[in-house]
Design a protein around this motif. Structure first.
Motif, PDB file in Angstrom:
ATOM      1  N   PHE A  17      41.441  40.720  44.001  1.00 31.02           N
ATOM      2  CA  PHE A  17      42.180  40.692  42.806  1.00 31.02           C
ATOM      3  C   PHE A  17      42.483  41.870  41.808  1.00 31.02           C
ATOM      4  N   TRP A  18      41.291  42.560  41.940  1.00 23.01           N
ATOM      5  CA  TRP A  18      41.273  43.717  41.084  1.00 23.01           C
ATOM      6  C   TRP A  18      42.584  44.743  41.485  1.00 23.01           C
ATOM      7  N   ARG A  19      42.616  44.706  43.012  1.00 25.88           N
ATOM      8  CA  ARG A  19      43.660  45.523  43.447  1.00 25.88           C
ATOM      9  C   ARG A  19      45.106  45.214  42.578  1.00 25.88           C
ATOM     10  N   TYR A  20      45.194  43.800  42.558  1.00 24.94           N
ATOM     11  CA  TYR A  20      46.634  43.648  42.015  1.00 24.94           C
ATOM     12  C   TYR A  20      46.441  44.034  40.511  1.00 24.94           C
ATOM     13  N   VAL A  21      45.327  43.868  39.886  1.00 19.20           N
ATOM     14  CA  VAL A  21      45.464  44.380  38.476  1.00 19.20           C
ATOM     15  C   VAL A  21      45.695  46.097  38.462  1.00 19.20           C
TER      16      VAL A  21
END
Lengths: 302, 291
Positions: free
Chosen positions: B79-83
């Protein structure tokens, strides 16, 4: 002579500073619209193996007889009309509240900005959860009232799905209208109200006779912005209902998106884009006319 | 409603004030609840266990045993990738937008050009276009140039969609700056470009921050381009990624993880609103009212 030279030099620099932005604007706004006009004269779909074949106005013929398009246009109009009306009324109430002085006004203003700042697509999911049939908080609150139906189907029912969309949209965009109207309210001099009150006007009278007329430019501008955004509403509907149930909440933009992405019917999709664009421009021209009636110079300061 | 009453009410003691302020405070409470409740409900959902989420009647005040971090941990490192994607795309598009918009705004504010009002009118109209009218044409370009699944496919359109607002806000700002500044700079022998870089830009930084925040928020929230031009999972931005969690299964929508993703994905915006609410309000009004 030198004056002219200096001016010429200045203009050249001006164009130099302006051109990059203009090119980007033309590229992202004008080109796709122009391309849609062009492409709408071609049939380009799976039937033609995605090769454009000139077909004149056939896409527009098809559009006139396309019940689904007219239905989506009707849905869009209902959504736009009802939500903008509610937003305007509620936005006016919020603006009047924020225009008073009370303790904690800054905090209230900050909380009012929150819906505006959060992503529509993400908060659409939050609203879908709120309107959930089984566990949704709306149904839970309603079930606590006597004589009220429990377990109401919201997003699965044509009318109520539209209602849920409108509620979510009103939540999301009322702050924008409130902020615009608040700026207008703050520019109305206080002594106007005092004079009016001395003349014996009630608060409601002074609202109708002083506030509303002086706020007309802001109201028209807010209406214009909101109309354009609402008419092209996509993310909220896509996330909350996907246009369902049975197309009951399908807006024009959802239909355009499905035509292009799901049915890969580029030519017809382009025709839909063109018609939507023309309708929008007509509305903008009308609003521009109203604005000029309100004696506001759109292109410059006041 | 009762603005006219306001000034009078302050001079009148007791009775009048109380009835007036009751109406006001009812309004204030309604407004705060209306604006915050949906977001707070999502925050609460994100911390509830699955059992508590689907408990009937609905749990409004969960006990400790009803609370969990699981939905946050279930988002995973991915999810940090999306952020990161959202942050990168929003930041770069904002910078590009300011870089192109500021000079254009200066020109429209100060230098007389033939066709200027036409350009300005065009910019105004363009700011009203819904993005759904643009994605078809842009999709063709993206495919033609081979920019699918490339950050540039989002950065360039995002800069463009924020340009009208940026130009309008900055133009009204430049118009308010005293002209003497530039005249004396020219007396001192600065060229237009030098004067822009050394005098105007430093003075403009507050206005640049204001418009930059607006552009950043709009870019962060954009949905239809992000949905269309990016298909590879690792490149997705927050709105698309969160919507995707919802669409991953038809029958059992994972409301807990969606709520947690909502909270994480909108935290940066919350921070911006908390710190810059005054500037945001200024930006919105300058863009619409002065425009």
């Amino acid at each position: 002579m030198t004056q002219d030279l200096i001016r010429q030099r200045e203009q050249r620099i001006g164009w130099l500073l302006l051109t990059p932005a203009l090119i980007l604007l033309l590229f992202v706004f004008a080109y796709p619209i122009g391309r849609a006009f062009f492409l709408s004269l071609f049939t380009e779909n799976l039937g033609t193996q995605l090769q454009p074949i000139f077909s004149g106005l056939s896409n527009y013929h098809r559009l006139i007889e396309d019940g689904r398009f007219w239905e989506s246009l009707w849905n869009t109009s209902v959504f736009t009309g009802v939500s903008i009306f509610c937003e305007l009324v509620l936005g006016m109430v919020f603006a009047l509240i924020l225009n008073q002085s009370f303790r904690g006004r800054g905090l209230v203003r900050t909380s009012a900005l929150l819906p505006w700042a959060l992503p529509t697509a993400v908060m659409g999911l939050a609203w879908a959860w709120i309107f959930n049939d089984q566990y949704g908080v709306v149904n839970d609150i309603l079930s606590r009232f006597p004589f009220w139906e429990t377990n109401i189907t919201w997003l699965g029912d044509p009318t109520r799905a539209m209602l849920a969309l409108i509620v979510a949209d009103v939540w999301k965009t009322t702050p924008f209208i409130a902020i615009l109207l608040l700026a207008g309210l703050q520019s109305i001099p206080e002594d106007l109200y005092e004079a009016h009150a001395i003349d014996g006007a009630t608060p409601w009278q002074s609202f109708c006779q002083v506030t509303l007329p002086l706020l007309t430019p802001q109201i028209v501008i807010a209406l214009l912005f909101r109309f354009a955004q609402s008419f092209g509403i996509f993310d909220l509907v896509q996330v909350m209902t996907g246009g369902g149930p049975a197309g009951a909440t399908e807006t024009v933009s959802i239909y355009i998106y499905a035509t292009v992405r799901r049915y890969l019917d580029f030519g017809y999709g382009a025709a839909l884009v063109v018609v939507t664009f023309v309708l929008l421009i007509l509305a903008v021209v009308l609003a521009g006319f109203l604005l000029s009636k309100a004696r506001i110079n759109v292109s410059g300061g006041r | 409603m009762a603005i006219a009453q306001e000034t009078k009410a302050h001079t009148h003691p007791k009775m009048k004030i109380s009835s007036r302020s009751i109406v006001l405070w009812v309004g204030v409470v309604f407004m705060v609840v209306f604006c915050l409740a949906p977001a707070l409900w999502q925050v609460l959902t994100s911390f509830k266990t699955n059992a508590a989420i689907s408990a009937l009647p609905t749990i409004y005040f969960p006990s400790f045993s009803d609370l969990t971090w699981d939905h946050y941990t279930s988002l995973g490192a991915g999810f940090w990738r999306y952020v990161f994607n959202s942050a990168l795309v929003s930041l770069l598009s904002t910078l590009l937008c300011l870089g192109l918009g500021a000079p254009a705004a200066y020109t429209l504010a100060r230098i007389k050009l033939p066709g200027e009002s036409l350009i300005l009118g065009g910019i105004l109209i363009v700011s009203l276009f819904p993005y759904v009218l643009l994605f078809l044409g842009l999709l063709e370009i993206v495919k033609f140039v081979g920019l699918g699944n490339n950050y540039l496919a989002l950065i360039v359109p995002y800069s463009a969609i924020n340009l009208p607002l940026t130009i309008l806000v900055l133009r009204s700002f430049f118009q308010q700056l005293p002209r003497d500044l530039e005249d004396s700079a020219k007396m001192d022998g600065y060229s237009t470009v030098q004067m822009l870089l050394k005098i105007m830009i430093p003075l403009t930084i507050p206005a640049l921050v204001t418009t930059g925040i607006l552009a950043f928020i709009f870019a962060w929230n954009e949905f239809i381009f992000a949905l269309t031009f990016v298909t590879r999972d690792a490149m997705k931005t927050i709105p698309v990624a969160v919507a995707q969690i919802g669409g991953s299964s038809v029958y059992e929508i994972p409301y807990g993880p969606i709520a947690a993703a909502t909270v994480v994905g909108t935290l940066p915006l919350l921070v911006l609103v908390l710190f810059f609410q005054r500037r945001i309000v200024q930006g919105i009004t300058a863009g619409a009212v002065k425009g």
